[in-house]
Design a protein around this motif. Structure first.
Motif, PDB file in Angstrom:
ATOM      1  N   VAL A  28       0.815  -1.275  -0.082  1.00  0.00           N
ATOM      2  CA  VAL A  28      -0.127  -0.048  -0.098  1.00  0.00           C
ATOM      3  C   VAL A  28       0.962   1.117  -0.110  1.00  0.00           C
ATOM      4  O   VAL A  28       0.485   2.105  -0.552  1.00  0.00           O
ATOM      5  CB  VAL A  28      -1.030   0.069   1.252  1.00  0.00           C
ATOM      6  N   ARG A  29       1.943   1.341   0.740  1.00  0.00           N
ATOM      7  CA  ARG A  29       2.830   2.421   0.808  1.00  0.00           C
ATOM      8  C   ARG A  29       3.562   2.577  -0.593  1.00  0.00           C
ATOM      9  O   ARG A  29       3.693   3.717  -0.737  1.00  0.00           O
ATOM     10  CB  ARG A  29       3.840   2.114   1.950  1.00  0.00           C
ATOM     11  N   ALA A  30       3.831   1.429  -1.256  1.00  0.00           N
ATOM     12  CA  ALA A  30       4.342   1.555  -2.316  1.00  0.00           C
ATOM     13  C   ALA A  30       3.556   2.202  -3.547  1.00  0.00           C
ATOM     14  O   ALA A  30       4.217   2.839  -4.475  1.00  0.00           O
ATOM     15  CB  ALA A  30       5.276   0.192  -2.853  1.00  0.00           C
ATOM     16  N   SER A  31       2.705   1.883  -3.363  1.00  0.00           N
ATOM     17  CA  SER A  31       1.560   2.344  -4.346  1.00  0.00           C
ATOM     18  C   SER A  31       1.163   3.876  -4.132  1.00  0.00           C
ATOM     19  O   SER A  31       0.266   4.106  -5.008  1.00  0.00           O
ATOM     20  CB  SER A  31       0.247   1.253  -4.805  1.00  0.00           C
ATOM     21  N   ASP A  32       1.336   4.319  -2.987  1.00  0.00           N
ATOM     22  CA  ASP A  32       0.673   5.606  -2.613  1.00  0.00           C
ATOM     23  C   ASP A  32       1.532   6.782  -3.211  1.00  0.00           C
ATOM     24  O   ASP A  32       2.870   6.944  -2.970  1.00  0.00           O
ATOM     25  CB  ASP A  32       0.915   5.767  -1.259  1.00  0.00           C
ATOM     26  N   PRO A  33       0.949   7.560  -4.494  1.00  0.00           N
ATOM     27  CA  PRO A  33       1.680   8.682  -5.073  1.00  0.00           C
ATOM     28  C   PRO A  33       2.536   9.629  -4.040  1.00  0.00           C
ATOM     29  O   PRO A  33       3.586  10.321  -4.354  1.00  0.00           O
ATOM     30  CB  PRO A  33       0.905   9.173  -6.199  1.00  0.00           C
ATOM     31  N   ARG A  34       1.596  10.055  -2.998  1.00  0.00           N
ATOM     32  CA  ARG A  34       2.130  11.097  -1.972  1.00  0.00           C
ATOM     33  C   ARG A  34       3.467  10.589  -1.502  1.00  0.00           C
ATOM     34  O   ARG A  34       4.459  11.634  -1.020  1.00  0.00           O
ATOM     35  CB  ARG A  34       0.982  11.397  -1.104  1.00  0.00           C
ATOM     36  N   PHE A  35       3.536   9.257  -1.204  1.00  0.00           N
ATOM     37  CA  PHE A  35       4.805   8.730  -0.551  1.00  0.00           C
ATOM     38  C   PHE A  35       5.938   9.075  -1.460  1.00  0.00           C
ATOM     39  O   PHE A  35       6.983   9.588  -1.030  1.00  0.00           O
ATOM     40  CB  PHE A  35       4.759   7.220  -0.102  1.00  0.00           C
ATOM     41  N   HIS A  36       5.681   8.643  -2.670  1.00  0.00           N
ATOM     42  CA  HIS A  36       6.730   9.095  -3.872  1.00  0.00           C
ATOM     43  C   HIS A  36       7.213  10.393  -3.868  1.00  0.00           C
ATOM     44  O   HIS A  36       8.448  10.874  -3.995  1.00  0.00           O
ATOM     45  CB  HIS A  36       6.430   8.368  -4.944  1.00  0.00           C
ATOM     46  N   ALA A  37       5.989  11.205  -3.855  1.00  0.00           N
ATOM     47  CA  ALA A  37       6.201  12.699  -3.939  1.00  0.00           C
ATOM     48  C   ALA A  37       7.145  13.270  -2.656  1.00  0.00           C
ATOM     49  O   ALA A  37       7.919  14.110  -2.980  1.00  0.00           O
ATOM     50  CB  ALA A  37       4.843  13.351  -4.242  1.00  0.00           C
ATOM     51  N   ARG A  38       6.700  12.875  -1.599  1.00  0.00           N
ATOM     52  CA  ARG A  38       7.328  13.149  -0.515  1.00  0.00           C
ATOM     53  C   ARG A  38       8.830  13.107  -0.295  1.00  0.00           C
ATOM     54  O   ARG A  38       9.716  13.804  -0.056  1.00  0.00           O
ATOM     55  CB  ARG A  38       6.926  12.694   0.781  1.00  0.00           C
ATOM     56  N   ARG A  39       9.280  11.633  -1.022  1.00  0.00           N
ATOM     57  CA  ARG A  39      10.557  11.382  -0.948  1.00  0.00           C
ATOM     58  C   ARG A  39      11.223  12.256  -2.284  1.00  0.00           C
ATOM     59  O   ARG A  39      12.549  12.647  -1.888  1.00  0.00           O
ATOM     60  CB  ARG A  39      10.763   9.825  -1.546  1.00  0.00           C
ATOM     61  N   ARG A  40      10.736  12.349  -3.321  1.00  0.00           N
ATOM     62  CA  ARG A  40      11.480  13.374  -4.298  1.00  0.00           C
ATOM     63  C   ARG A  40      11.458  14.814  -3.568  1.00  0.00           C
ATOM     64  O   ARG A  40      12.528  15.329  -3.925  1.00  0.00           O
ATOM     65  CB  ARG A  40      10.542  13.463  -5.450  1.00  0.00           C
ATOM     66  N   MET A  82       9.227  21.540  -7.328  1.00  0.00           N
ATOM     67  CA  MET A  82       7.954  22.195  -7.874  1.00  0.00           C
ATOM     68  C   MET A  82       7.125  21.104  -8.551  1.00  0.00           C
ATOM     69  O   MET A  82       5.855  20.894  -8.354  1.00  0.00           O
ATOM     70  CB  MET A  82       8.128  23.373  -8.582  1.00  0.00           C
ATOM     71  N   GLN A  83       7.649  20.323  -9.610  1.00  0.00           N
ATOM     72  CA  GLN A  83       7.132  19.235 -10.306  1.00  0.00           C
ATOM     73  C   GLN A  83       6.640  18.267  -9.436  1.00  0.00           C
ATOM     74  O   GLN A  83       5.545  17.992  -9.382  1.00  0.00           O
ATOM     75  CB  GLN A  83       7.851  18.606 -11.401  1.00  0.00           C
ATOM     76  N   SER A  84       7.338  17.606  -8.474  1.00  0.00           N
ATOM     77  CA  SER A  84       6.803  16.944  -7.429  1.00  0.00           C
ATOM     78  C   SER A  84       5.768  17.284  -6.573  1.00  0.00           C
ATOM     79  O   SER A  84       4.851  16.602  -6.117  1.00  0.00           O
ATOM     80  CB  SER A  84       7.897  16.495  -6.647  1.00  0.00           C
ATOM     81  N   ARG A  85       5.813  18.540  -6.316  1.00  0.00           N
ATOM     82  CA  ARG A  85       4.659  19.351  -5.419  1.00  0.00           C
ATOM     83  C   ARG A  85       3.276  19.134  -6.119  1.00  0.00           C
ATOM     84  O   ARG A  85       2.555  18.779  -5.357  1.00  0.00           O
ATOM     85  CB  ARG A  85       5.101  20.584  -5.036  1.00  0.00           C
ATOM     86  N   ARG A  86       3.445  19.411  -7.361  1.00  0.00           N
ATOM     87  CA  ARG A  86       2.140  19.526  -8.104  1.00  0.00           C
ATOM     88  C   ARG A  86       1.715  18.046  -8.098  1.00  0.00           C
ATOM     89  O   ARG A  86       0.596  17.766  -8.236  1.00  0.00           O
ATOM     90  CB  ARG A  86       2.602  20.059  -9.501  1.00  0.00           C
ATOM     91  N   LYS A  87       2.431  17.080  -8.366  1.00  0.00           N
ATOM     92  CA  LYS A  87       1.991  15.659  -8.454  1.00  0.00           C
ATOM     93  C   LYS A  87       1.403  15.278  -7.232  1.00  0.00           C
ATOM     94  O   LYS A  87       0.555  14.625  -7.130  1.00  0.00           O
ATOM     95  CB  LYS A  87       3.036  14.797  -8.878  1.00  0.00           C
ATOM     96  N   SER A  88       2.127  15.892  -6.082  1.00  0.00           N
ATOM     97  CA  SER A  88       1.723  15.195  -4.873  1.00  0.00           C
ATOM     98  C   SER A  88      -0.003  16.039  -4.399  1.00  0.00           C
ATOM     99  O   SER A  88      -0.625  15.279  -3.724  1.00  0.00           O
ATOM    100  CB  SER A  88       2.602  15.400  -3.741  1.00  0.00           C
ATOM    101  N   SER A  89      -0.225  17.204  -4.959  1.00  0.00           N
ATOM    102  CA  SER A  89      -1.354  17.794  -4.558  1.00  0.00           C
ATOM    103  C   SER A  89      -2.322  17.322  -5.522  1.00  0.00           C
ATOM    104  O   SER A  89      -3.487  17.608  -5.414  1.00  0.00           O
ATOM    105  CB  SER A  89      -1.162  19.375  -4.583  1.00  0.00           C
ATOM    106  N   ALA A  90      -2.342  16.596  -6.734  1.00  0.00           N
ATOM    107  CA  ALA A  90      -3.167  16.321  -7.883  1.00  0.00           C
ATOM    108  C   ALA A  90      -3.957  15.042  -6.774  1.00  0.00           C
ATOM    109  O   ALA A  90      -3.620  14.492  -6.108  1.00  0.00           O
ATOM    110  CB  ALA A  90      -2.713  15.717  -8.878  1.00  0.00           C
ATOM    111  N   PRO A  91      -5.216  15.116  -7.228  1.00  0.00           N
ATOM    112  CA  PRO A  91      -6.059  14.049  -6.573  1.00  0.00           C
ATOM    113  C   PRO A  91      -5.670  12.483  -7.218  1.00  0.00           C
ATOM    114  O   PRO A  91      -5.439  12.426  -8.125  1.00  0.00           O
ATOM    115  CB  PRO A  91      -7.665  14.437  -6.774  1.00  0.00           C
ATOM    116  N   ALA A  92      -5.661  11.691  -5.988  1.00  0.00           N
ATOM    117  CA  ALA A  92      -5.322  10.220  -6.514  1.00  0.00           C
ATOM    118  C   ALA A  92      -6.605   9.498  -7.223  1.00  0.00           C
ATOM    119  O   ALA A  92      -7.814   9.831  -6.789  1.00  0.00           O
ATOM    120  CB  ALA A  92      -4.830   9.539  -5.110  1.00  0.00           C
ATOM    121  N   ASP A  93      -6.058   8.722  -7.930  1.00  0.00           N
ATOM    122  CA  ASP A  93      -7.113   7.715  -8.875  1.00  0.00           C
ATOM    123  C   ASP A  93      -7.546   6.699  -7.453  1.00  0.00           C
ATOM    124  O   ASP A  93      -6.718   6.251  -7.127  1.00  0.00           O
ATOM    125  CB  ASP A  93      -6.545   7.203 -10.122  1.00  0.00           C
TER     126      ASP A  93
END
Length: 129
Positions: A28-40, A82-93
């Motif tokens: 579940v953690r690996a598929s969470d886009p917010r986790f990856h965006a935070r790491r980036r 900035m690109q990572s921040r935009r990706k993390s604020s987008a709603p998840a599918d």
């Protein structure tokens, strides 16, 4: 509508089995886009600090190309952040367990800065002009 006693027991049993499964938690953690965006974002912050160190070292040692390279590293890393921040604020599918069906939780706008300003202008209170 409250769950029946049987449904509540089944729900508790499923919850306990999922909580005890470390593979499920990591999946579940690996598929969470917010986790990856935070790491980036963390990596980008580290690289920005590294670029700042290059700029300072290049200035102190009178090595202009090194200072310019440090600035370029900082600029590129800030753009990446900035690109990572935009990706993390987008709603998840929302995805089905099999991964075959997806749906958006809300509509996203593809407008630019000017479109957002125009939207804010149209939605402003009528007494403020």
């Amino acid at each position: 509508m409250p769950l029946s006693e049987h449904e509540q027991r089944l729900f508790d049993q499923i919850e306990r089995s999922l909580a005890e499964d470390p593979k499920f938690a990591s999946a579940v953690r690996a598929s969470d886009p917010r986790f990856h965006a935070r790491r980036r974002l963390l990596v980008a912050a580290f690289v920005i600090v590294l670029g700042l160190a290059l700029v300072v070292y290049g200035t102190v040692s009178s090595n202009t190309p090194l200072g310019v390279a440090g600035f370029v590293v900082m600029l590129g890393s800030a753009a990446f952040a900035m690109q990572s921040r935009r990706k993390s604020s987008a709603p998840a599918d929302l995805q089905a367990v099999g991964g075959t069906a997806t749906r958006r939780t809300r509509q996203t706008r593809k407008g630019g800065f000017i479109d957002r300003l125009e939207d804010r202008w149209r939605r402003r209170p009528e007494g403020h002009r």
